[in-house]
Scaffold this motif. Structure first.
Motif, short mmCIF file in Angstrom:
data_model
loop_
_atom_site.label_atom_id
_atom_site.label_comp_id
_atom_site.label_asym_id
_atom_site.label_seq_id
_atom_site.Cartn_x
_atom_site.Cartn_y
_atom_site.Cartn_z
N LEU A 112 110.89 73.54 22.57
CA LEU A 112 110.50 74.81 23.66
C LEU A 112 110.74 75.64 22.13
O LEU A 112 110.50 76.61 20.29
CB LEU A 112 110.74 75.88 23.83
N ALA A 113 112.32 75.97 21.39
CA ALA A 113 112.77 75.82 20.26
C ALA A 113 112.06 75.68 18.61
O ALA A 113 111.41 76.43 17.93
CB ALA A 113 113.98 75.88 19.63
N HIS A 114 111.96 74.38 18.83
CA HIS A 114 111.19 74.32 17.80
C HIS A 114 109.24 73.72 17.60
O HIS A 114 108.85 73.72 16.71
CB HIS A 114 111.71 72.25 17.44
N GLU A 115 109.13 74.41 19.23
CA GLU A 115 107.59 73.31 19.85
C GLU A 115 107.35 74.76 20.54
O GLU A 115 106.64 74.69 21.63
CB GLU A 115 107.10 72.46 20.37
N PRO A 116 107.22 76.18 20.22
CA PRO A 116 106.89 77.35 20.84
C PRO A 116 105.65 76.89 22.45
O PRO A 116 105.78 77.20 22.99
CB PRO A 116 107.88 78.45 20.05
N ASP A 117 104.98 76.58 22.13
CA ASP A 117 103.65 76.49 22.03
C ASP A 117 103.08 75.23 23.03
O ASP A 117 102.21 75.41 23.48
CB ASP A 117 102.06 76.46 21.15
N ASN A 118 104.10 74.29 23.08
CA ASN A 118 104.33 73.77 24.00
C ASN A 118 104.96 73.85 25.65
O ASN A 118 105.51 73.21 25.91
CB ASN A 118 105.47 72.47 23.83
N GLY A 119 103.88 75.41 25.80
CA GLY A 119 104.37 75.90 27.03
C GLY A 119 103.59 76.95 27.54
O GLY A 119 102.75 77.10 26.63
N LEU A 120 103.21 77.39 28.60
CA LEU A 120 102.27 78.37 29.35
C LEU A 120 103.40 79.94 29.44
O LEU A 120 103.52 80.46 30.17
CB LEU A 120 101.79 78.27 31.11
N ARG A 121 103.25 80.65 27.68
CA ARG A 121 103.27 81.51 27.75
C ARG A 121 103.04 82.50 28.14
O ARG A 121 101.44 83.10 28.22
CB ARG A 121 103.85 81.65 26.26
N MET A 122 103.16 83.93 28.80
CA MET A 122 102.18 85.45 29.06
C MET A 122 101.20 85.67 27.63
O MET A 122 100.75 86.26 28.01
CB MET A 122 103.91 86.09 29.40
N SER A 123 102.30 86.00 26.17
CA SER A 123 101.88 86.16 25.14
C SER A 123 100.40 85.20 25.13
O SER A 123 99.32 85.50 24.81
CB SER A 123 102.25 85.90 23.92
N PHE A 124 100.36 84.27 25.52
CA PHE A 124 98.90 83.28 25.43
C PHE A 124 97.97 83.57 26.32
O PHE A 124 96.57 83.65 25.90
CB PHE A 124 99.68 81.85 26.01
N LEU A 125 98.31 84.41 27.29
CA LEU A 125 97.12 84.57 29.14
C LEU A 125 96.99 86.02 27.97
O LEU A 125 96.00 86.22 27.85
CB LEU A 125 98.17 84.55 29.89
N LYS A 126 97.47 86.70 27.46
CA LYS A 126 97.04 87.82 26.97
C LYS A 126 96.29 88.29 25.61
O LYS A 126 95.65 88.62 26.21
CB LYS A 126 98.57 88.74 26.95
#
Length: 730
Positions: A112-126
């Protein structure tokens, strides 16, 4: 209208992702299934099969993001999206509680530190789902740290607003299991996560209204009252109150009515013809007034000549020119580098012919040649058979599609000075649109209001003395000062164009303008008075519109400014321009006749606020004898236009009689003061004649009586000269 679509996306993950140091959950997946059963229940549910499940090992962040993003991009304004997540959250240390990941089966914290978009982030939902979803959207998070979602929303409000300008906040609602930084828990006794347990109870009817319907807002309110520790967080806006999730058993017909496009229950303005052009208009304004272009770094004179190039740049056009049409002939006055008169001759000839047929019929027209060439023509000025026209070759299609509003804007750019005064120029453009179209979309209206506030706040106040006349030099003195607005200290004239713009926009702009100016005048006057060293503070006059005096907000600002500046209220006189009508707005009802109502209003204000009122600009606009005779005024200020009237002395005599009327009737203790404004050495009426009529106060640019940010007295030589003029000496 197409039938609305309701989507529910339910996510439940008991086991954590790869190497996530969190204990497994018991009920997250079963909670998602229980919620599905309620939403799809044939008797009480409202989603009719449109439910997508992501459970356990099938809940991967990539699949969830792709599915949700597809929904967001295809959504219509009447659609509904409900998203539920039960599981763990992960807040990496480098995020510092600014965001959180919803833990899916494939989440790998090590990348995640190097690929922070490799996950379901709250900010992505918003940002990428709910802000982009055209309809109503709802989120339920039954997980620890759920409140980060709400905190991030507030922290990044400005960023999110710029990401999707069309975001309508009442569309989105959220129910979060706990505040930011808190944890939630599961209940073995109930067999559910604590939040989901109460959500299910609410949806099964315990939160229903009299009709048995459960809206998102009713569900969230019910859950928040169940004494959970920590307490849940919910934001239920208008759509949350009107979008039904479950209901009591009903017939097939009633279910169809429930799922049909619903009125969200909010007030919206009627569709404006410019609504579809808002984005193009704002883009054009940005390119005209905020782009860092080569034009912006030219000298002032080059900028004035470079308006053609500025317009070419703003429209992303091939070239542009100012063309003078005379009869059927034409000549190029000013042009950009690629404007080729010979190549464009066929279109210019067509434009010349069209101009002769309809010289003033439209603010602009488009000339086409072949299948690709187009030239926008905007008439700038007319003089006999000559027309000065702006010609823009092959502008961007998105801008050209604006049609008449584009021509109106370009004409306003040409008539203003974007180089020397971009702030006022942009406001001039928006005001031209307002005049032409009658009403602007709400976003443009708010842009204009903010811009107008900046324009008025950019002004400074100068003070012009009112001179008291006397036949003796020692008796000639400064009686009071009037505060006048200027764009800069050296400007001799008032910025009338900027000040009068408010009247094209209505009361909100007028009141805001007057509130800003009176505050600036009072504070500047207090500072100038303290620096002057004079004994005692002389009276101060400030202009005000009739509509502002009907506003309690304006009057509160007057009182506040006086208190802050430490000035006694009796120092202030508010001058009401005769150019303002004393009449109610269309549809506005006054309890008495207009003059009576306004008289009573001023009388009450004078007693309450202990300030004085004067009539300004007598002799122009809506001047009437009744207005001067009946209003509770302490001063009457005569406009300079009367001085140049053939019967000036007779009119001034009448004014002095009216000034004494209230005193003669016993209504006041002394006559009103008459002040002649705008007097200068070229006035046909002499100071000798004015003084003989009993008028002892004059204001204007004469004999060194100028306006400045400081409170200037009169030099002895000036006093002597004025006294000699009053005595009738040459």
């Amino acid at each position: 209208m197409a039938p609305s679509k309701r989507w529910a996306v339910l996510i439940g993950v008991d086991q954590c992702g790869r190497d996530v140091q969190l204990p497994p959950l018991r009920f997250a997946e079963s909670d998602a299934l229980a919620l599905r059963d309620v939403l799809l229940d044939q008797e009480v549910g409202s989603f009719d099969g449109a439910v997508r499940m992501f459970l356990g090992t099938e809940a991967t962040w990539r699949d969830i993001k792709v599915f949700l993003r597809d929904l967001a991009l295809q959504a219509a304004p009447s659609d509904v999206l409900f998203v539920y997540f039960a599981g763990h959250t992960l807040v990496p240390q480098w995020m510092d509680n600014l965001d959180a990941y919803l833990v899916t089966a494939d989440l790998d914290p090590t990348v995640l530190a190097h690929e922070p978009d490799n996950g379901l982030r709250m900010s992505f939902l918003k940002r990428d789902i709910f802000d982009a979803f055209a309809g109503a959207s709802f989120l339920v998070l039954d997980c620890c740290h759920a409140g980060i979602y709400a905190d991030a929303d507030r922290r990044n409000a400005k960023v999110l607003q710029s990401y999707v300008e069309a975001v309508d906040r009442p569309r989105h609602n959220a129910l979060l299991a706990c505040p930011s930084g808190s944890v939630t828990r599961e209940s073995v006794e109930n067999g559910h996560g604590m939040l989901t347990y109460h959500v299910l109870r609410a949806l099964r009817g315990e939160a229903g209204d009299e009709a048995g319907q459960v809206s998102f807002a009713q569900m969230a309110t019910y859950v928040s009252r169940q004494g959970m520790d920590p307490p849940p967080v919910h934001t239920a806006h208008v759509y949350g109150a009107t979008t039904v999730l479950t209901h009591r058993p009903m017939s097939r017909h009633d279910r169809q009515v429930l799922n049909s496009p619903a009125n969200p229950g909010i007030t919206r303005p009627c569709l404006n013809p410019l609504d579809d052009q808002t984005s193009s208009i704002r883009q054009l304004l940005d390119r005209l007034f905020r782009a860092d272009t080569r034009w912006a770094h030219q000298s002032h004179q080059d900028k004035r000549d470079g308006r053609v190039d500025l317009i070419r740049y703003a429209l992303d056009a091939e070239s542009a020119a100012v063309v003078e049409f005379t009869g059927s002939s034409f000549g190029v006055v000013n042009q950009t580098a690629l404007f080729d008169k010979d190549v464009l001759s066929p279109m210019l000839e067509t434009a010349a012919t069209d101009r002769m047929k309809h010289p003033t019929a439209t603010p602009g027209y488009v000339v086409s040649h072949g299948i690709s060439r187009r030239m926008l023509c905007v008439p700038l000025s007319f003089a006999g058979d000559r027309t000065l026209t702006l010609a823009v070759v092959d502008p961007a299609a998105a801008q050209l599609d604006m049609g008449e509003p584009l021509a109106v804007m370009l004409r306003a750019v040409w008539d203003s000075d974007p180089a020397a005064d971009p702030l006022q120029s942009e406001m001039t453009v928006l005001t031209a649109l307002r005049r032409s179209c009658g009403r602007l979309p709400l976003k443009l209206y708010e842009d204009a209001f903010s811009l107008y506030q900046q324009l008025i706040r950019s002004m400074i106040m100068v003070f012009q003395p009112v001179v008291e006349l006397d036949q003796r030099a020692t008796g000639v003195s400064v009686q009071s000062f009037e505060a006048l607005a200027r764009r800069n200290d050296g400007e001799p004239r008032a910025p009338w164009s900027a000040l009068r713009m408010a009247h094209d926009w209505g009361d909100r702009f007028i009141v805001e303008r007057d509130a800003i100016l009176v505050t600036r005048a009072i504070h500047s006057y207090a500072e100038a008075d303290a620096a002057s060293g004079w004994q005692g503070t002389k009276p101060l006059s400030v202009n005000v519109a009739v509509r502002s005096l009907l506003s309690d907000a304006y009057l509160s600002q007057v009182s506040k400014a006086l208190a802050e500046a430490g000035l006694h209220p009796r120092t202030l006189t508010l001058e009401i321009s005769e150019q303002d009508p004393i009449t109610p707005e269309p549809g506005e009802l006054w309890p008495q006749e207009p003059l009576v109502y306004f008289h009573n209003r001023l009388t009450a204000l004078a007693k309450k606020l202990r300030i004085s009122f004067a009539v300004d600009d007598f002799g122009v606009g809506y001047a009437s004898l009744a207005r001067m005779a009946e209003l509770p005024l302490t001063q009457i200020k005569v406009d300079r236009a009367i001085l140049h009237h053939p019967m000036a002395l007779e009119e001034l005599t009448l004014v002095t009689q009216i000034a004494r009327y209230a005193s003669d009737q016993g209504h006041t203790g002394q006559p009103r003061t008459v002040i002649v404004e705008g007097f200068d050495d070229d006035a046909p009426v002499r100071l000798y004649d004015i003084f003989r009529l009993g008028i002892h106060h004059v204001q204007g640019y004469f004999s060194g009586a100028t306006a400045s940010p400081t409170l200037c007295g009169l030099e002895p030589a000036i006093q002597e000269r004025i006294a000699s003029l009053v005595r009738g000496e040459k």
